[in-house]
Design a protein around this motif. Structure first.
Motif, short mmCIF file in Angstrom:
data_model
loop_
_atom_site.label_atom_id
_atom_site.label_comp_id
_atom_site.label_asym_id
_atom_site.label_seq_id
_atom_site.Cartn_x
_atom_site.Cartn_y
_atom_site.Cartn_z
N VAL A 142 0.83 -1.20 0.00
CA VAL A 142 0.00 0.00 0.00
C VAL A 142 0.87 1.25 0.00
O VAL A 142 0.56 2.25 -0.67
CB VAL A 142 -0.95 -0.02 1.21
CG1 VAL A 142 -1.70 1.32 1.33
CG2 VAL A 142 -1.95 -1.16 1.10
N LYS A 143 1.97 1.21 0.74
CA LYS A 143 2.89 2.35 0.82
C LYS A 143 3.79 2.47 -0.41
O LYS A 143 4.54 3.43 -0.54
CB LYS A 143 3.78 2.23 2.07
CG LYS A 143 3.01 2.42 3.38
CD LYS A 143 2.52 3.85 3.53
CE LYS A 143 1.85 4.09 4.85
NZ LYS A 143 1.36 5.49 4.99
N GLY A 144 3.70 1.48 -1.31
CA GLY A 144 4.55 1.47 -2.49
C GLY A 144 5.81 0.68 -2.25
O GLY A 144 6.54 0.94 -1.29
N CYS A 145 6.09 -0.29 -3.11
CA CYS A 145 7.29 -1.12 -2.92
C CYS A 145 8.56 -0.29 -2.96
O CYS A 145 9.57 -0.65 -2.35
CB CYS A 145 7.34 -2.22 -3.98
SG CYS A 145 6.25 -3.63 -3.61
N ALA A 146 8.54 0.84 -3.67
CA ALA A 146 9.72 1.70 -3.73
C ALA A 146 10.05 2.27 -2.36
O ALA A 146 11.19 2.69 -2.13
CB ALA A 146 9.50 2.83 -4.72
N ASN A 147 9.08 2.28 -1.45
CA ASN A 147 9.31 2.83 -0.11
C ASN A 147 9.52 1.76 0.95
O ASN A 147 9.55 2.06 2.14
CB ASN A 147 8.11 3.70 0.30
CG ASN A 147 7.99 4.94 -0.57
OD1 ASN A 147 8.99 5.60 -0.85
ND2 ASN A 147 6.79 5.24 -1.01
N VAL A 148 9.67 0.51 0.52
CA VAL A 148 9.88 -0.61 1.45
C VAL A 148 11.21 -1.27 1.12
O VAL A 148 11.48 -1.60 -0.04
CB VAL A 148 8.74 -1.64 1.36
CG1 VAL A 148 8.94 -2.76 2.38
CG2 VAL A 148 7.39 -0.97 1.58
N THR A 149 12.06 -1.46 2.11
CA THR A 149 13.37 -2.06 1.90
C THR A 149 13.44 -3.41 2.60
O THR A 149 12.73 -3.66 3.58
CB THR A 149 14.50 -1.17 2.43
OG1 THR A 149 14.36 -1.03 3.86
CG2 THR A 149 14.43 0.21 1.78
N GLY A 150 14.31 -4.28 2.12
CA GLY A 150 14.53 -5.58 2.75
C GLY A 150 15.98 -5.97 2.69
O GLY A 150 16.58 -5.96 1.61
N GLY A 209 12.42 -2.40 6.29
CA GLY A 209 12.44 -1.00 6.67
C GLY A 209 11.68 -0.15 5.67
O GLY A 209 11.08 -0.67 4.71
N PHE A 210 11.71 1.15 5.87
CA PHE A 210 10.95 2.07 5.04
C PHE A 210 11.81 3.28 4.70
O PHE A 210 12.64 3.72 5.51
CB PHE A 210 9.69 2.56 5.76
CG PHE A 210 8.74 1.46 6.17
CD1 PHE A 210 7.70 1.09 5.35
CD2 PHE A 210 8.91 0.79 7.37
CE1 PHE A 210 6.83 0.07 5.71
CE2 PHE A 210 8.05 -0.23 7.75
CZ PHE A 210 7.00 -0.58 6.92
N THR A 211 11.61 3.82 3.52
CA THR A 211 12.26 5.07 3.16
C THR A 211 11.41 6.23 3.68
O THR A 211 10.28 6.06 4.12
CB THR A 211 12.40 5.20 1.64
OG1 THR A 211 11.11 5.39 1.06
CG2 THR A 211 13.06 3.95 1.04
N ALA A 212 11.98 7.44 3.57
CA ALA A 212 11.24 8.62 4.01
C ALA A 212 9.95 8.80 3.22
O ALA A 212 8.97 9.38 3.72
CB ALA A 212 12.13 9.86 3.89
N GLY A 213 9.92 8.27 2.00
CA GLY A 213 8.73 8.40 1.17
C GLY A 213 7.51 7.67 1.71
O GLY A 213 6.38 7.92 1.26
#
Length: 475
Positions: free
Chosen positions: A96-104, A123-127
């Motif tokens: 929902v937050k966008g895969c570009a904003n989710v890190t693994g 984790g998550f990016t600032a986006g």
């Protein structure tokens, strides 16, 4: 990526369809540390695959506190038992937050147990923004698999809940906010401890062997390039498009403002014979532990012509693979793919630490971190290697932290290159070209510098009018 890894283009990243949803369950929250009383999160989980080819932990992070929580401060860990000798690849199918904003990223437990010796840290990016009290992230449909797609066993994984068929609190994953544990129970003996308040010194250590180059040259034939230990590649071979050549004349130098800039231009007209790649590398393999840094401008679009080619823009260190699966091989990459490739549909930045690989049949042992987002523009890239870990930074923020298993055994060279994986991304025969620019490169031997210290050291060289220095001894 340099000659030693040219054969790895089939890479371990492949696009997959999302498997059918199965489910989850619930357990109790562990006690909150006092420091996090206003910032509390729980993690909900459901499993989406009980099969043997990949793990699919689907997660939601819920803010159960009284204040907003910046998601960039949240880390969630899913614990599992690694198969012998396996490396793993992470992917986000949908969020929902966008895969570009989710890190693994993957990590290794200090105290392995019968059901866990590794973890996936999400984790998550600032986006991703801030999670308001009472809100949740929505679905994080995540997955990971063995990098060679061999079968895996989930039944002995600590965090796996085969009976969890709907989202509910799941304490076998842990969460931290700003480094403070706020949710879940880790495998025995691996309880996370609060992260101390970080310090970021800005004054670099006064001594230490170093290489610094401001790339102040007149052109690729400038004798100073070779005298300063650089080679502009002209020999044939991979990686990338078969039949392509490596064009030294496409490496140019110019002033942008007060700084001198190296530009690597790669081009194609849709055939192997028309494709020109570029690479600049140190002739010496004498760099090992310490700090590596460069300011690099990635680009998403071509300078001219149609877009879409699967371009790879890089800054990396490497040594030679003496034999398939040789354990003294080492490579540490920043690789930006503006148009995707290796199974990725769009722009992605990878950092990868290599232990070894075998080109045929393909097998890889590495650890990587990635963010699916545009990185067009200038970026400060920093890599540190000591006796415990490999850490990557982008623009002063930690991007990936990799395990001691991947530390180098032998010295390496320092490289920049830009090349095309294949010609399938854009099939036009209209000429097009892509630019990757480099402002400077720095290596400080045997010293781990913060990104702020790197910036201070570069500024000191420039203030002194020092365009080049190399005091790093031969190995």
């Amino acid at each position: 990526m340099s000659d030693q890894t040219r054969a790895r283009t089939p890479r371990l990243r492949a696009a997959l369809a999302v498997a059918a949803v199965t489910g989850l369950g619930a357990t109790a929250l562990t006690a909150l540390p006092a420091a996090a009383a206003g910032e509390a999160v729980t993690v909900q989980y459901r499993q989406s695959a009980t099969g043997s080819d990949q793990v699919e932990p689907w997660l939601k992070v819920v803010n159960t506190g009284t204040t907003g929580v910046p998601l960039s401060q949240v880390k969630v860990r899913y614990y599992f038992k690694a198969d012998a000798g396996a490396s793993y690849t992470y992917a986000c199918s949908w969020a929902v937050k966008g895969c570009a904003n989710v890190t693994g990223t993957f990590g290794t437990l200090a105290h392995p147990t019968a059901t866990a010796d590794r973890y996936l840290e999400v984790g998550f990016t600032a986006g991703a923004g801030t999670l308001a009290p009472g809100a949740d992230t929505g679905d994080l449909q995540l997955r990971f698999h063995r990098s060679n797609w061999q079968p895996l066993n989930q039944s002995d994984d600590y965090s796996f809940g085969p009976a969890q068929t709907s989202y509910a609190n799941w304490a076998k994953v842990t969460a931290t906010v700003g480094g403070v544990p706020v949710w879940g129970t880790a495998p025995a003996g691996n309880d996370p401890t609060p992260t101390p308040t970080p310090t970021d010194p800005t004054t670099p250590p006064p001594n230490g062997a170093a290489l610094f180059d401001d790339f102040d040259y007149t052109g690729h034939t400038d004798p100073a390039i070779g005298n300063h230990g650089w080679s502009v590649r002209s020999n044939s071979g991979g990686p990338g498009v078969p039949g392509a050549t490596w064009a030294p004349e496409n490496v140019t130098f110019a002033k942008e403002g007060t700084n001198s800039i190296m530009n690597l231009r790669s081009s194609t007209a849709g055939t192997g014979e028309s494709t020109r790649h570029t690479e600049v590398l140190t002739k010496a393999t004498k760099f090992k532990n310490g700090t590596y840094a460069a300011r690099v401008r990635f680009s998403d679009a071509p300078v001219s012509g149609p877009d879409g080619d699967r371009v790879v823009q890089t800054f990396f260190t490497i040594n030679d693979l003496k034999a398939p699966m040789a354990d003294d091989y080492a490579e540490y990459d920043f690789e930006y793919l503006p148009n995707g490739g290796w199974g990725e549909p769009a722009n992605i930045l990878y950092t990868t630490s290599w232990e070894t690989y075998r080109p045929d049949p393909w097998e890889a042992v590495n650890q990587h971190s990635e963010v699916r987002a545009s990185y067009a523009g200038w970026h400060d890239l920093v890599l540190t290697i000591d006796d415990d870990s490999i850490v990557y930074y982008v623009d002063g923020q930690e991007f990936g932290r990799h395990d001691a298993r991947y530390l180098p055994e032998r010295p390496m060279s320092i490289n920049f290159n830009q090349w095309l994986i294949d010609l399938a991304g854009q099939t036009s025969t209209t000429p097009r070209s892509y630019d990757q620019k480099v402002d400077y490169v720095l290596h400080v031997k045997d010293q781990v510098l913060t990104p702020a210290q790197v910036a201070a050291k570069v500024a000191a060289y420039r203030s002194a009018g020092t365009a080049f220095v190399d005091t790093v001894p031969a190995p």
